[in-house]
Every structure is written in C-alpha cells, then in structure tokens.
Write an enzyme that holds these catalytic residues in place. Structure first.
Site, PDB file in Angstrom:
ATOM      1  N   ASP A   9       0.855  -1.183   0.000  1.00 22.07           N
ATOM      2  CA  ASP A   9       0.000   0.000   0.000  1.00 22.07           C
ATOM      3  C   ASP A   9       0.892   1.235   0.000  1.00 22.07           C
ATOM      4  OD1 ASP A   9       0.809   0.557   2.621  1.00 22.07           O
ATOM      5  OD2 ASP A   9      -1.147   0.191   3.514  1.00 22.07           O
TER       6      ASP A   9
ATOM      7  N   CYS B  69       5.468 -22.487  21.668  1.00 24.88           N
ATOM      8  CA  CYS B  69       6.177 -21.761  20.621  1.00 24.88           C
ATOM      9  C   CYS B  69       7.673 -21.721  20.905  1.00 24.88           C
ATOM     10  CB  CYS B  69       5.609 -20.343  20.462  1.00 24.88           C
ATOM     11  SG  CYS B  69       6.321 -19.100  21.563  1.00 24.88           S
TER      12      CYS B  69
ATOM     13  N   CYS C  14       8.998 -19.094  23.676  1.00 26.23           N
ATOM     14  CA  CYS C  14       8.814 -19.466  25.075  1.00 26.23           C
ATOM     15  C   CYS C  14       9.621 -20.702  25.443  1.00 26.23           C
ATOM     16  CB  CYS C  14       7.331 -19.668  25.372  1.00 26.23           C
ATOM     17  SG  CYS C  14       6.373 -18.140  25.270  1.00 26.23           S
TER      18      CYS C  14
ATOM     19  N   CYS D 105       3.475 -22.825  27.023  1.00 24.93           N
ATOM     20  CA  CYS D 105       3.436 -22.431  25.617  1.00 24.93           C
ATOM     21  C   CYS D 105       4.423 -23.273  24.804  1.00 24.93           C
ATOM     22  CB  CYS D 105       3.769 -20.941  25.473  1.00 24.93           C
ATOM     23  SG  CYS D 105       3.769 -20.354  23.767  1.00 24.93           S
TER      24      CYS D 105
ATOM     25  N   ASP E 252      -4.886  -6.640   7.818  1.00 28.14           N
ATOM     26  CA  ASP E 252      -3.502  -6.542   8.290  1.00 28.14           C
ATOM     27  C   ASP E 252      -3.497  -5.856   9.641  1.00 28.14           C
ATOM     28  OD1 ASP E 252      -2.440  -3.505   7.972  1.00 28.14           O
ATOM     29  OD2 ASP E 252      -3.826  -3.958   6.338  1.00 28.14           O
TER      30      ASP E 252
END
Length: 408
Positions: A90, A378, A381, A376, A251
C-alpha cells in the site's frame, strides 16, 4: 479470513544473550537476525503487507536492494511454502497525512508494485480522520474532507487502468470516507469501476462499534462476491466479532505492538473455550539504559548503584523461580521492591503512583502464578522461558514481541 503482517523490518536476534543482555559480538544484523516466518516452523501469517511510506524510509542500501531483489527476496519470504502467500503493498498514507495531496501518482505505485513483485497492491488514498456516525451529507463536511475523498476515488480509477500492465497482480481499490454511508458509497463506486477487491482505510482511530457501522453499511451496498481487506485493523483481539462480514483479509501489528506498549495486555493466549486472554509483562527497566532512571540518578533522586543492584537481584529471583529453584514469594517481593524504586511519575501525586503500583502488582502476581510461558509450545517461550515475559529494552524487548500475537 487471511491475516497479513504489516512489516517494519521487524526481526529478532535468535542468539541474544539474555543473561548478559547483549548480542554476540560477531552478529551481523541483516544476515543473522530472523523474521517471524524464519524463526517459527511455519509463517504465522497468510502474507505480508509492505507500505511504500516505510520503504521510502529505508537506508539507501536497503532501498536499492528492495527494488533490485523484490519484496519476497528482500524479506526472505521466498521459500516454496511462502510463494502461495500474499505479498501486498500500500502507499502508507499515514506517512503523508499532513500533505495537501499524496506524493505518489497511480503510475508511481504501479511501477513500485511491479518492480518489487507484489501480488496485490492498493490504490493511492488520502486519509480522512473525521468520522460522523450520523451520516451527514457531503455538503456538511469540510472542503479538505471532500478533497481527500475525491482524490482517493480519482486515484483508484487511474490505478485500475495503469495496473492492467502488470501480470499476476491483483489491484485493490482504497476506500476512505467521513461516515458509514460515505464509505459504503465509495465502495460501491469502486465496484462499479471494475474492482473485485477493495481495501477499507481510515479504521485505525475508530472503535469496534464504529467499524461495525462501517462494515454493515458497505455490505449493504456492494455485491456479496466483492472481496474486502481491512487496512490497519487494530482490534485484532476482537476479530471474532467481524467474521460475520465475510472479510477476505486484514492486516495488523496490534498484538506485536501491544507486547511493548500496552500497559496491561502484553502476552496473549487462547482460551480453551475460544477468544483471547492476556497477561501483563514484567517490567524491569534497565538501570543503565532507561532514560527516566538515568535522569533521576543525575538529579540525585535515586542512587544508581542501588538501582543496578536491585535490578540484578530481581532478575536473579525471577530466573530462580522459573527454574523451580525458588517459590513465587521471593520473586514477587523482588519485583515489588524494584517497582517501588522505579515505577513513579513525578507529575502525579504520590497517592496516584501508589495506586498505580498496587494495580500493576496485582496483574504481575497473576502473570507469575499462572506461568503461561511454561506451557506455551512456541519456539520463543521454549527457548527464552521467563525472559519472554520480561520487558526491558533493545533487542530483549523486540524479541519478546513474537510469542504474543501469532494467533490468527
């Protein structure tokens, strides 16, 4: 609904030394740091949005490499698994909001999108900040608002024609307006021009009920097949409310930024029953880096050696608690002592500072007792553990932004 991450060259140092609070001396930032789609096993988003306004603020070398290599290669978003994902551009209207007219023409943006290999790109818009829910007519708004509205529509018409020169490219017509009805009218005009995908702008300053008003009005005016993108959707934790509008994409950097800037909502988790819950990060301002603490030490309000010692003992207590080498109470008391030294505002009455501190410590107690970073899965973590919950400065801070928001 596709989630696009609005990039600002957000990377982390995967080898950051949390104990010494520094990167390795051999670190080469661009080569060694990771984008989220490199750090995690798979990209935590359906595409990336890049604003021309951000690219224009790159260094000369970065700008030349971006235009030469293209957006995907520059952002290292070019592995086989990334290629089906969107690369949207954009014009970055916030970067020129105070100018009477946008600095880019439709032809400029087509060249930009073509050179960088974008799959999708928005027409040139001009932000309208005024919002009137009473749907007042055009005759009752300022000349500046009228001009911005017409500039946005005129640019969209030109952009659609110019963009036909690009192959494998999807143009989006940008919507601006001062009310739900004016934005719905703009959306309808874009559809009549020939757009099958529109990008609704001007949403950042609006609250959730106002965005509902806008989308309800737009959906009532356009055909069901028209695809809709929400630009800068800052209500990411309320996204479930907007599913009914059949939005194609949006977004946001909202969860990422909240990791650093929000007073309460810094670490997001999914509730088993659906929706999001959040925790407050543990604020440990660095005694030798934090400007407020350095200024207070220079003025004699605080003793810097005392602050440094307290900072280190607090970090040590937190790490012992994280490793189950100590229980919660010593860690909480250490945070309480450091907060009493550092969490003050000399522009507020002492009673207000004390009340703020009590509320903050209540939230931190919940953070410590629930220890969500331990469960967590991920990579952040798993590797950083409690360091993912500590808000300090520099690379420590940017690194801990990653586990909070990749929930879409």
């Amino acid at each position: 609904m596709k989630f696009l991450f609005a990039d600002c060259l957000d990377v982390i140092d995967p080898l950051y030394d949390f104990l010494d609070d520094r990167s390795l001396p051999s670190r080469k930032p661009h080569l060694d740091d990771n984008y989220p789609h490199e750090f995690f096993p798979s990209a935590p988003y359906d595409g990336i949005l890049v604003s021309r306004g951000i690219v224009d603020r790159y260094t000369d070398k970065q700008y030349m490499r971006f235009r030469r290599d293209g957006a995907r290669k520059f952002l290292r978003f070019n592995k086989p698994e990334h290629l089906p994902k969107m690369m949207m551009g954009d014009c970055g209207a916030f970067s020129y909001v105070n100018l009477p007219e946008p600095p880019y023409t439709a032809a400029d943006m087509v060249d930009f999108y073509g050179d960088a290999g974008f799959t999708h790109g928005c027409s040139v818009d001009h932000i309208i900040f005024e919002y009137f829910p009473d749907n007042r007519p055009e005759s009752e708004v300022s000349e500046d608002v009228k001009k911005r509205y017409q500039i946005t529509l005129s640019n969209a018409e030109l952009f659609l024609k110019e963009s036909k020169a690009l192959k494998n490219f999807v143009p989006l017509g940008a919507v601006q307006g001062w009310s739900p009805q004016s934005m719905a009218d703009a959306a309808k005009k874009l559809e009549m021009m020939g757009y099958d995908y529109i990008a609704v702008g001007g949403l950042v300053p609006l609250n959730a009920p106002q965005i509902h008003e806008v989308l309800t009005a737009i959906k009532s005016q356009v055909s069901p097949t028209l695809k809709i993108h929400l630009l800068g959707f800052a209500k990411a934790d309320q996204i479930h409310e907007f599913v009914k509008y059949n939005i194609t994409s949006f977004d946001s950097t909202s969860p990422f930024l909240r990791a650093f800037k929000d007073a309460k909502r810094n670490y997001f988790v999914q509730r088993p029953e659906g929706g999001l819950d959040y925790y407050t990060a543990i604020k440990i301002p660095q005694a030798t880096v934090n400007n407020k603490l350095k200024d207070a030490a220079k003025r004699g309000h605080l003793n810097q050696e005392t602050i440094i010692d307290c900072e280190q003992s607090t970090l040590s207590a937190l790490r012992l608690y994280d490793k189950d080498a100590s229980n919660l109470e010593p860690a909480f008391q250490a945070i309480k002592a450091y907060t009493a030294l550092t969490n003050y505002d000399n522009k507020k009455p002492q009673e207000t500072n004390n009340a703020d501190m009590i509320r903050y410590l209540d939230r931190i107690y919940r953070t410590l007792i629930d220890r969500k970073w331990k469960s967590c899965e991920c990579r952040v973590c798993k590797t950083a553990s409690i360091e993912a919950m500590i808000l300090g400065a520099g690379k420590r801070t940017s690194g801990r932004g990653l586990p909070t928001g990749w929930l879409f």
